[in-house]
Design an enzyme around this catalytic site. Sequence first.
Site, PDB file in Angstrom:
ATOM      1  N   ALA A 152      40.522   1.081  19.616  1.00 48.61           N
ATOM      2  CA  ALA A 152      39.760   2.070  18.430  1.00 48.61           C
ATOM      3  C   ALA A 152      40.163   3.403  18.965  1.00 48.61           C
ATOM      4  O   ALA A 152      39.665   4.087  18.304  1.00 48.61           O
ATOM      5  CB  ALA A 152      38.276   1.572  18.328  1.00 48.61           C
TER       6      ALA A 152
ATOM      7  N   GLU B 272      48.344   5.911  20.218  1.00 48.25           N
ATOM      8  CA  GLU B 272      48.942   6.823  21.249  1.00 48.25           C
ATOM      9  C   GLU B 272      49.542   5.955  22.426  1.00 48.25           C
ATOM     10  O   GLU B 272      50.537   6.114  23.176  1.00 48.25           O
ATOM     11  CB  GLU B 272      48.236   7.937  21.612  1.00 48.25           C
TER      12      GLU B 272
ATOM     13  N   GLU C 123      42.040  11.163  13.624  1.00 48.51           N
ATOM     14  CA  GLU C 123      41.996  12.543  14.170  1.00 48.51           C
ATOM     15  C   GLU C 123      41.780  13.391  12.872  1.00 48.51           C
ATOM     16  O   GLU C 123      41.124  14.135  12.858  1.00 48.51           O
ATOM     17  CB  GLU C 123      42.957  12.795  15.029  1.00 48.51           C
TER      18      GLU C 123
END
Length: 257
Positions: free
Chosen positions: A61, A111, A131
């Site tokens: 997550a 990422e 984000e």
Amino acid sequence: MKHPDIDIDVRGQVAVVRLNRPAKRNALSDGLILGLKYAFENLPEPVRAAVIDGAGEHFCAGLDLSELQERDAGQGMHHSRMWHTALERIQYGPVPVIAALHGAVVGGGLELASACHIRVADDTTFYALPEGSRGIFVGGGGSVRIPRLIGTARMTDMMMTGRVYDAAEGERVGFAQYLVPHGTAFDKALALAERVAQNAPLTNYALMHALPRIAEQPADQGFFTESLISSIAQAAPEAKERVRAFLEGRADKVKKA
Ligand code: 1HE
């Protein structure tokens, strides 16, 4: 230091590194990021490839939002650089790393997956960069690695609009190299890692360390670097033996897919 929420299981020549914090969807606390760095810096000697996956319904997550405090600019910079250092240990570490993806692969989880060398996704996988809606920006190397997988325009769209890619779209745009049925990503990733572990170590080294750098170089420098690394790889006794094995009919031919 070894982290209690990271399990490491060595299976022959393959290390299985598992995020094991399913109650928090494997959210990456600072401790967990440092634990990943430690794990890839301390893989045991016989290991020649690794698989990374996540316990529970989701791969990861992303950043542990409960730790997101009021940081000043300097602290934010150091935090982001800490992620960069840790994920660099995966991308430019000692062995190729295959990510086995399922469920959420979001934010810092994406990422992390992007720092691996090959991604295998099952059909429950979805990709997002929340984000953009949380008022922050990627800080774990995503702005460097993700456009190289899917292109700058798609990443911009994901962050600006909150777009979520499902498993099939994710494979089509380049997040994953393999798309497999529900529950089989780990088995496929392990089989690939076992195959990759059989390569000559210098070939894997060249693929991990030379290829991404050559891809960033102007063509003239890239051709030159390619000549250097290919000469180094072919000079190894193992390369000579593998070529001899083919010429003497002892090695597999390339078969039609
Ligand atoms: C968390 C986190 C987290 C879950 N940090 N605690 N990442 C995000 O913005 C993604 C946020 N998470 C989600 O959107 C969802 O949790 C999931 C789609 C991943 C999974 O949904 P679900 O329904 O299976 O689980 P849940 O009920 O939302 O979460 C279960 C628990 O995990 C819950 O805690 P609980 O104590 O109430 O049980 C959640 O709070 C907790 N949890 N995700 C902390 N991320 C280097 S910069 C990188 C920047 C980023 O990565 S930003 C993106 C962050």
